[in-house]
Design a protein around this motif. Structure first.
Motif, PDB file in Angstrom:
ATOM      1  N   ALA A   1      78.983  21.663  27.591  1.00 40.62           N
ATOM      2  CA  ALA A   1      78.792  20.678  28.281  1.00 40.62           C
ATOM      3  C   ALA A   1      77.258  20.458  28.454  1.00 40.62           C
ATOM      4  N   VAL A   2      76.511  21.565  28.358  1.00 38.07           N
ATOM      5  CA  VAL A   2      74.973  21.314  28.510  1.00 38.07           C
ATOM      6  C   VAL A   2      74.347  20.339  27.600  1.00 38.07           C
ATOM      7  N   ARG A   3      73.629  19.613  28.104  1.00 39.51           N
ATOM      8  CA  ARG A   3      72.713  18.458  27.119  1.00 39.51           C
ATOM      9  C   ARG A   3      71.529  19.125  26.666  1.00 39.51           C
ATOM     10  N   THR A   4      71.455  19.349  25.167  1.00 35.65           N
ATOM     11  CA  THR A   4      70.620  19.877  24.444  1.00 35.65           C
ATOM     12  C   THR A   4      69.880  18.877  23.822  1.00 35.65           C
ATOM     13  N   HIS A   5      68.675  18.896  23.215  1.00 36.84           N
ATOM     14  CA  HIS A   5      67.755  18.035  22.544  1.00 36.84           C
ATOM     15  C   HIS A   5      67.638  18.172  21.138  1.00 36.84           C
ATOM     16  N   SER A   6      68.230  19.265  20.645  1.00 34.61           N
ATOM     17  CA  SER A   6      68.252  19.432  19.177  1.00 34.61           C
ATOM     18  C   SER A   6      69.606  20.517  18.828  1.00 34.61           C
ATOM     19  N   PRO A   7      69.730  20.321  17.707  1.00 34.72           N
ATOM     20  CA  PRO A   7      71.022  21.133  17.214  1.00 34.72           C
ATOM     21  C   PRO A   7      70.992  22.703  17.206  1.00 34.72           C
ATOM     22  N   LEU A   8      71.573  23.405  18.067  1.00 31.50           N
ATOM     23  CA  LEU A   8      71.365  24.717  18.386  1.00 31.50           C
ATOM     24  C   LEU A   8      73.039  25.377  18.917  1.00 31.50           C
ATOM     25  N   PHE A   9      73.082  26.606  18.979  1.00 35.75           N
ATOM     26  CA  PHE A   9      74.050  27.397  19.718  1.00 35.75           C
ATOM     27  C   PHE A   9      73.715  28.632  20.348  1.00 35.75           C
ATOM     28  N   TYR A  10      74.291  29.021  21.357  1.00 32.20           N
ATOM     29  CA  TYR A  10      73.918  30.159  22.219  1.00 32.20           C
ATOM     30  C   TYR A  10      75.279  30.634  22.822  1.00 32.20           C
ATOM     31  N   ALA A  11      75.678  31.902  22.567  1.00 32.81           N
ATOM     32  CA  ALA A  11      76.982  32.250  23.284  1.00 32.81           C
ATOM     33  C   ALA A  11      76.888  33.870  23.563  1.00 32.81           C
ATOM     34  N   HIS A  12      77.623  34.254  24.616  1.00 29.67           N
ATOM     35  CA  HIS A  12      77.497  35.630  25.169  1.00 29.67           C
ATOM     36  C   HIS A  12      79.118  36.142  24.232  1.00 29.67           C
ATOM     37  N   LEU A  13      78.904  37.369  23.898  1.00 25.85           N
ATOM     38  CA  LEU A  13      80.084  37.956  23.207  1.00 25.85           C
ATOM     39  C   LEU A  13      80.166  39.322  24.101  1.00 25.85           C
ATOM     40  N   GLU A  14      81.432  39.552  24.634  1.00 24.52           N
ATOM     41  CA  GLU A  14      81.824  41.016  25.137  1.00 24.52           C
ATOM     42  C   GLU A  14      82.628  41.414  23.789  1.00 24.52           C
ATOM     43  N   MET A  15      82.399  42.622  23.356  1.00 21.18           N
ATOM     44  CA  MET A  15      83.008  43.118  22.221  1.00 21.18           C
ATOM     45  C   MET A  15      83.430  44.625  22.367  1.00 21.18           C
ATOM     46  N   GLU A  16      84.879  44.860  22.357  1.00 19.12           N
ATOM     47  CA  GLU A  16      85.317  45.904  22.420  1.00 19.12           C
ATOM     48  C   GLU A  16      85.249  46.864  21.312  1.00 19.12           C
ATOM     49  N   PRO A  17      85.334  48.275  21.345  1.00 17.58           N
ATOM     50  CA  PRO A  17      84.791  49.206  20.002  1.00 17.58           C
ATOM     51  C   PRO A  17      85.736  48.905  19.009  1.00 17.58           C
ATOM     52  N   GLY A  18      85.118  48.811  17.931  1.00 20.22           N
ATOM     53  CA  GLY A  18      85.778  48.345  16.549  1.00 20.22           C
ATOM     54  C   GLY A  18      86.094  46.897  16.216  1.00 20.22           C
ATOM     55  N   ALA A  19      85.811  45.907  17.332  1.00 15.49           N
ATOM     56  CA  ALA A  19      86.132  44.601  17.175  1.00 15.49           C
ATOM     57  C   ALA A  19      85.101  43.800  16.171  1.00 15.49           C
ATOM     58  N   THR A  20      85.317  42.749  15.525  1.00 14.62           N
ATOM     59  CA  THR A  20      84.320  42.326  14.543  1.00 14.62           C
ATOM     60  C   THR A  20      84.471  40.691  14.944  1.00 14.62           C
ATOM     61  N   ALA A  21      83.161  40.181  14.907  1.00 12.36           N
ATOM     62  CA  ALA A  21      82.940  38.932  15.500  1.00 12.36           C
ATOM     63  C   ALA A  21      82.371  38.041  14.236  1.00 12.36           C
ATOM     64  N   GLU A  22      82.743  36.812  14.084  1.00  7.62           N
ATOM     65  CA  GLU A  22      82.006  35.996  12.968  1.00  7.62           C
ATOM     66  C   GLU A  22      80.787  35.417  13.679  1.00  7.62           C
ATOM     67  N   ILE A  23      79.497  35.343  12.911  1.00  9.44           N
ATOM     68  CA  ILE A  23      78.633  34.537  13.548  1.00  9.44           C
ATOM     69  C   ILE A  23      78.570  33.341  12.541  1.00  9.44           C
ATOM     70  N   PRO A  24      78.315  32.164  13.555  1.00 12.10           N
ATOM     71  CA  PRO A  24      78.409  30.903  13.022  1.00 12.10           C
ATOM     72  C   PRO A  24      77.212  30.803  11.906  1.00 12.10           C
ATOM     73  N   THR A  25      77.725  29.910  11.012  1.00 14.06           N
ATOM     74  CA  THR A  25      76.878  29.968   9.692  1.00 14.06           C
ATOM     75  C   THR A  25      76.216  28.509   9.619  1.00 14.06           C
ATOM     76  N   ASP A  26      76.657  27.710  10.404  1.00 16.51           N
ATOM     77  CA  ASP A  26      76.068  26.150  10.054  1.00 16.51           C
ATOM     78  C   ASP A  26      74.781  25.987  10.521  1.00 16.51           C
ATOM     79  N   HIS A  27      73.680  26.792  10.861  1.00 16.25           N
ATOM     80  CA  HIS A  27      72.528  26.471  11.284  1.00 16.25           C
ATOM     81  C   HIS A  27      71.506  27.160  10.279  1.00 16.25           C
TER      82      HIS A  27
END
Length: 300
Positions: free
Chosen positions: A167-193
């Motif tokens: 819901a945060v109002r931003t002034h340009s296209p961006l993303f910012y996220a916090h990931l807590e990752m368990e050992p061995g877990a895999t996360a995708e990194i957004p690719t549309d920027h």
């Protein structure tokens, strides 16, 4: 593909407070609109901590600030009347625009002790919005979507990613996220920027077959899209569209060096309003010289 690895450099903010400075970096000034990135702590603060640790009132222009905490509490006061603590996994988004002042004080730590750990980032405003009115907004709960999937526990801080929008109002296209990752877990990194990075705050991760420990930012090319935790890890992912070159002087950000000189002159002359709830002291302009003024009108 990893374009660059940036390792934090330890910097003292005075009073015993040290941070790991990541952005700006000599060979990489920005990632999308992110122009500044500091890792605070982890730091144990005992009861009665000295007031010299506090960040006294100081000014900003041309940016939005976000202090995101994993633990601890910081009291925020600003010149648009906001008085609110910064707490873990909440967002206090302050847009400086044409000018704002604020303080950050460790009042909880002073009263009862605290464990401080978090990230402070600055997002440069697009040129058309650099002189917008200053503002402040607070977000928590449903404003900041969370998800869990296969050992990855995420929270979106700002922008849009993972099929979610904050819901945060931003002034340009961006993303910012916090990931807590368990050992061995895999996360995708957004690719549309166009520009993306991840920062390992704790633990260690593997990208493209190489392992990277805490304190490193990986600036990603378009091909890199996955990160795997080799230990329990706290990872910040960020990016956005480039907004053009920005100049920095002290706490000021602008597309114009003349504007930086004007902001420095305004602060030195006392023309920037201090927070009503914290106006008895301030941080003076640094001794190092501001950028030269190209025209007399720019300093008025």
């Amino acid at each position: 593909m990893i374009e660059m690895v940036i390792e934090q450099r330890r910097r003292s903010l005075g009073g015993g407070l040290e941070v790991g400075r990541v952005l700006p970096f000599a060979k990489r000034r920005m990632v999308g609109p992110f122009v500044f990135f500091d890792h605070m702590g982890p730091l144990d603060l005992g009861p009665g901590v000295d007031r010299s640790l506090d960040v006294r009132p100081h000014p900003h222009i041309g940016l939005s600030t976000i202090t995101y905490l994993f633990s601890g509490e910081i009291m925020h006061r600003d010149s648009v009347g906001s008085v609110l603590p910064v707490r873990p996994q909440e967002v206090n988004w302050m847009t400086a625009g044409r000018g704002i002042t604020h303080s950050e004080r460790f009042e909880k730590a002073r009263a009862e002790g605290d464990h401080l750990h978090g990230i402070q980032a600055w997002v440069a405003l697009p040129q058309a919005d650099e002189e917008t009115d200053p503002s402040f907004s607070h977000h928590e709960g449903d404003d900041l979507p969370q998800w869990s999937d296969a050992g990855v526990h995420g929270q979106l801080i700002a922008g849009s990613a993972y099929g979610l929008s904050a819901a945060v109002r931003t002034h340009s296209p961006l993303f910012y996220a916090h990931l807590e990752m368990e050992p061995g877990a895999t996360a995708e990194i957004p690719t549309d920027h166009a520009e993306r990075a991840l920062y390992v705050a704790t633990g260690a991760v593997e990208v493209d077959g190489a392992v990277y420990e805490a304190g490193k930012m990986l600036v990603l090319g378009r091909g890199a899209s996955k990160v795997r935790a080799t230990l329990h890890s706290t990872v910040m992912v960020l990016g956005g569209e480039p907004i053009g070159e920005r100049f920095l002087y002290w706490n000021f950000v602008s597309s114009s060096q003349d504007r930086l000189a004007q902001a420095a002159a305004d602060w030195r002359a006392g023309r920037m309003k201090l927070p009503d709830a914290d106006d008895q002291e301030f941080i003076p302009l640094p001794d190092f010289p501001p950028p030269p003024v190209a025209s007399p009108e720019a300093a008025r």
